[in-house]
Design a protein around this motif. Structure first.
Motif, mmCIF file in Angstrom:
data_model
loop_
_atom_site.group_PDB
_atom_site.id
_atom_site.type_symbol
_atom_site.label_atom_id
_atom_site.label_comp_id
_atom_site.label_asym_id
_atom_site.label_seq_id
_atom_site.Cartn_x
_atom_site.Cartn_y
_atom_site.Cartn_z
ATOM 1 N N ALA A 1 -7.817 -24.537 29.728
ATOM 2 C CA ALA A 1 -6.451 -24.379 29.227
ATOM 3 C C ALA A 1 -5.422 -24.893 30.219
ATOM 4 O O ALA A 1 -4.285 -25.179 29.848
ATOM 5 N N LYS A 2 -5.805 -24.996 31.493
ATOM 6 C CA LYS A 2 -4.874 -25.468 32.521
ATOM 7 C C LYS A 2 -4.708 -26.979 32.510
ATOM 8 O O LYS A 2 -3.791 -27.504 33.150
ATOM 9 N N GLN A 3 -5.586 -27.668 31.805
ATOM 10 C CA GLN A 3 -5.572 -29.117 31.828
ATOM 11 C C GLN A 3 -4.627 -29.672 30.770
ATOM 12 O O GLN A 3 -4.418 -29.055 29.721
ATOM 13 N N PRO A 4 -4.027 -30.852 31.035
ATOM 14 C CA PRO A 4 -3.188 -31.480 30.003
ATOM 15 C C PRO A 4 -4.020 -31.831 28.784
ATOM 16 O O PRO A 4 -5.205 -32.160 28.898
ATOM 17 N N VAL A 5 -3.416 -31.741 27.604
ATOM 18 C CA VAL A 5 -4.148 -31.996 26.366
ATOM 19 C C VAL A 5 -3.508 -33.150 25.617
ATOM 20 O O VAL A 5 -2.332 -33.452 25.781
ATOM 21 N N SER A 6 -4.300 -33.790 24.793
ATOM 22 C CA SER A 6 -3.816 -34.896 23.984
ATOM 23 C C SER A 6 -2.910 -34.375 22.874
ATOM 24 O O SER A 6 -3.114 -33.295 22.338
ATOM 25 N N GLU A 7 -1.899 -35.160 22.534
ATOM 26 C CA GLU A 7 -1.025 -34.816 21.421
ATOM 27 C C GLU A 7 -1.627 -35.247 20.086
ATOM 28 O O GLU A 7 -1.111 -34.902 19.031
ATOM 29 N N LYS A 8 -2.705 -36.026 20.135
ATOM 30 C CA LYS A 8 -3.337 -36.494 18.907
ATOM 31 C C LYS A 8 -4.048 -35.337 18.205
ATOM 32 O O LYS A 8 -4.516 -34.407 18.857
ATOM 33 N N PRO A 9 -4.170 -35.388 16.887
ATOM 34 C CA PRO A 9 -4.965 -34.372 16.187
ATOM 35 C C PRO A 9 -6.406 -34.368 16.687
ATOM 36 O O PRO A 9 -6.963 -35.417 17.016
ATOM 37 N N TYR A 10 -6.996 -33.199 16.754
ATOM 38 C CA TYR A 10 -8.371 -33.087 17.215
ATOM 39 C C TYR A 10 -9.348 -33.461 16.100
ATOM 40 O O TYR A 10 -9.084 -33.223 14.917
ATOM 41 N N THR A 11 -10.465 -34.029 16.501
ATOM 42 C CA THR A 11 -11.571 -34.280 15.582
ATOM 43 C C THR A 11 -12.837 -33.714 16.201
ATOM 44 O O THR A 11 -12.928 -33.536 17.419
ATOM 45 N N PHE A 12 -13.836 -33.448 15.357
ATOM 46 C CA PHE A 12 -15.097 -32.926 15.870
ATOM 47 C C PHE A 12 -15.812 -33.955 16.738
ATOM 48 O O PHE A 12 -16.509 -33.602 17.688
ATOM 49 N N VAL A 13 -15.621 -35.225 16.438
ATOM 50 C CA VAL A 13 -16.220 -36.274 17.265
ATOM 51 C C VAL A 13 -15.622 -36.238 18.669
ATOM 52 O O VAL A 13 -16.339 -36.310 19.677
ATOM 53 N N LEU B 1 -13.002 -8.747 22.350
ATOM 54 C CA LEU B 1 -13.282 -9.837 23.301
ATOM 55 C C LEU B 1 -12.614 -11.122 22.864
ATOM 56 O O LEU B 1 -11.969 -11.806 23.659
ATOM 57 N N PHE B 2 -12.731 -11.453 21.581
ATOM 58 C CA PHE B 2 -12.153 -12.711 21.107
ATOM 59 C C PHE B 2 -10.622 -12.655 21.106
ATOM 60 O O PHE B 2 -9.972 -13.661 21.415
ATOM 61 N N ILE B 3 -10.044 -11.512 20.799
ATOM 62 C CA ILE B 3 -8.583 -11.393 20.844
ATOM 63 C C ILE B 3 -8.097 -11.521 22.281
ATOM 64 O O ILE B 3 -7.087 -12.188 22.558
ATOM 65 N N ARG B 4 -8.823 -10.916 23.210
ATOM 66 C CA ARG B 4 -8.437 -11.026 24.630
ATOM 67 C C ARG B 4 -8.459 -12.476 25.094
ATOM 68 O O ARG B 4 -7.538 -12.945 25.764
ATOM 69 N N GLU B 5 -9.524 -13.210 24.740
ATOM 70 C CA GLU B 5 -9.624 -14.606 25.159
ATOM 71 C C GLU B 5 -8.593 -15.477 24.447
ATOM 72 O O GLU B 5 -8.067 -16.436 25.011
ATOM 73 N N ALA B 6 -8.282 -15.143 23.178
ATOM 74 C CA ALA B 6 -7.315 -15.940 22.416
ATOM 75 C C ALA B 6 -5.920 -15.861 23.009
ATOM 76 O O ALA B 6 -5.106 -16.789 22.836
ATOM 77 N N LYS B 7 -5.625 -14.786 23.723
ATOM 78 C CA LYS B 7 -4.308 -14.643 24.338
ATOM 79 C C LYS B 7 -4.044 -15.726 25.378
ATOM 80 O O LYS B 7 -2.884 -15.985 25.726
ATOM 81 N N ARG B 8 -5.110 -16.362 25.863
ATOM 82 C CA ARG B 8 -4.948 -17.411 26.869
ATOM 83 C C ARG B 8 -4.648 -18.768 26.238
ATOM 84 O O ARG B 8 -4.308 -19.713 26.932
ATOM 85 N N LEU B 9 -4.805 -18.857 24.921
ATOM 86 C CA LEU B 9 -4.490 -20.108 24.224
ATOM 87 C C LEU B 9 -2.980 -20.299 24.137
ATOM 88 O O LEU B 9 -2.258 -19.372 23.805
ATOM 89 N N ARG B 10 -2.544 -21.525 24.401
ATOM 90 C CA ARG B 10 -1.143 -21.840 24.143
ATOM 91 C C ARG B 10 -0.939 -22.051 22.645
ATOM 92 O O ARG B 10 -1.862 -22.442 21.933
ATOM 93 N N GLU B 11 0.287 -21.832 22.180
ATOM 94 C CA GLU B 11 0.540 -21.908 20.742
ATOM 95 C C GLU B 11 0.225 -23.293 20.188
ATOM 96 O O GLU B 11 -0.374 -23.420 19.124
ATOM 97 N N GLY B 12 0.638 -24.345 20.905
ATOM 98 C CA GLY B 12 0.367 -25.699 20.425
ATOM 99 C C GLY B 12 -1.117 -25.980 20.323
ATOM 100 O O GLY B 12 -1.570 -26.676 19.406
ATOM 101 N N GLU B 13 -1.883 -25.395 21.252
ATOM 102 C CA GLU B 13 -3.339 -25.579 21.231
ATOM 103 C C GLU B 13 -3.939 -24.869 20.029
ATOM 104 O O GLU B 13 -4.831 -25.404 19.351
ATOM 105 N N PHE B 14 -3.457 -23.665 19.750
ATOM 106 C CA PHE B 14 -3.935 -22.937 18.582
ATOM 107 C C PHE B 14 -3.693 -23.751 17.303
ATOM 108 O O PHE B 14 -4.572 -23.838 16.440
ATOM 109 N N ILE B 15 -2.515 -24.346 17.188
ATOM 110 C CA ILE B 15 -2.168 -25.111 15.995
ATOM 111 C C ILE B 15 -3.104 -26.307 15.846
ATOM 112 O O ILE B 15 -3.553 -26.628 14.731
ATOM 113 N N ARG B 16 -3.429 -26.993 16.948
ATOM 114 C CA ARG B 16 -4.337 -28.157 16.867
ATOM 115 C C ARG B 16 -5.714 -27.741 16.368
ATOM 116 O O ARG B 16 -6.318 -28.413 15.531
#
Length: 257
Positions: A54-66, A162-177
């Motif tokens: 989560a600390k790393q920069p992320v792409s603005e492009k939509p995510y794909t499974f590939v 456990l999953f709710i605790r870990e989800a709190k570390r997600l940024r909102e933009g990451e969740f949306i992607r």
């Protein structure tokens, strides 16, 4: 590159790579790490936007499974891992399925826990409801709502927390992607279900995983090299809720000739 951690001092031991689900992190494998690290080389990976990644920069492009599967392959290639067992949970099972399709040479045996192989009508209704609500309510509320729908029972509570605790570390933009990725997942899953796995695969699901178990049963019947074990009185996150049974099933499967 994704954040990862390796364990195990015996360089001759086989590798096991663990892939968590959406909203989780490699922390969900703590009960498996204690069990398998003395016997195997272990690779834990945090997916895009999750855990230490989560600390790393992320792409603005939509995510794909590939793309997300390519992230995993990059780590394996970096570590010069030529073959590994793979253990996944929830959405991580989709990524392992995709990996087996794209790079079968990397795959030894596959364990798919709480596998998601089709979104049923109820799941599709919930996803589309979330599509309209995601710009109105805080993303964490939406995640908590889905966690309760998927894991509603009292015995599911440790997994849910456990999953709710870990989800709190997600940024909102990451969740949306990631949410947008899963909105169109059925088309991808249909292609995966039609793919015959070359590697041996063990599906482990809970008897109370009511949203996803029916499609797993149907898929395993079509997969010549796969089998399914259903753990009684267990929900979606089988590796947490019934860790002792899960670990024993995985170890027995990996030791089979």
């Amino acid at each position: 590159m994704l954040a990862y951690t390796t364990y195990g001092s015996d360089t001759s031991a086989p590798w096991i790579t663990f892939i968590h689900g959406a909203g989780g992190s490699s922390a969900i494998w703590y009960k498996q790490l204690r069990y398998f690290a003395p016997k195997y080389q272990i690779l834990l990976i945090d997916l895009r936007g999750h855990g230490a990644s989560a600390k790393q920069p992320v792409s603005e492009k939509p995510y794909t499974f590939v793309d997300i599967t390519a992230d995993i392959i990059e780590v394996l290639d970096h570590l010069k891992i030529q073959k590994s067992h793979f253990v996944g949970i929830s959405l991580g099972s989709i990524l392992i399925f995709k990996l087996a399709q794209l790079r079968p040479d990397l795959c030894d045996k596959l364990v798919l826990g709480g596998a998601i192989l089709q979104l049923n009508f109820r799941a599709q209704v919930l996803m589309n409801l979330g599509k309209f609500l995601k710009n109105v309510v805080p993303y964490l509320w939406l995640y908590i709502f889905f966690a309760w729908i998927i894991m509603p029972k009292k015995n599911h509570a440790p997994s849910r927390r456990l999953f709710i605790r870990e989800a709190k570390r997600l940024r909102e933009g990451e969740f949306i992607r990631w949410y947008k990725l899963t909105l169109n997942v059925n088309a991808e899953l249909r292609l995966l279900r039609e793919t015959q796995l070359q590697a041996q695969a063990l599906f482990i699901s809970g008897s109370e995983d009511f949203m996803f178990l029916p499609s797993v049963r149907a898929t395993v019947q079509q997969q010549k090299s796969s089998k399914l074990v259903v753990i009684p009185n267990c929900g979606h996150v089988v590796n947490v809720e019934q860790s002792d049974i899960f670990n024993q099933l995985v170890e027995s499967f990996l030791k089979e000739e």
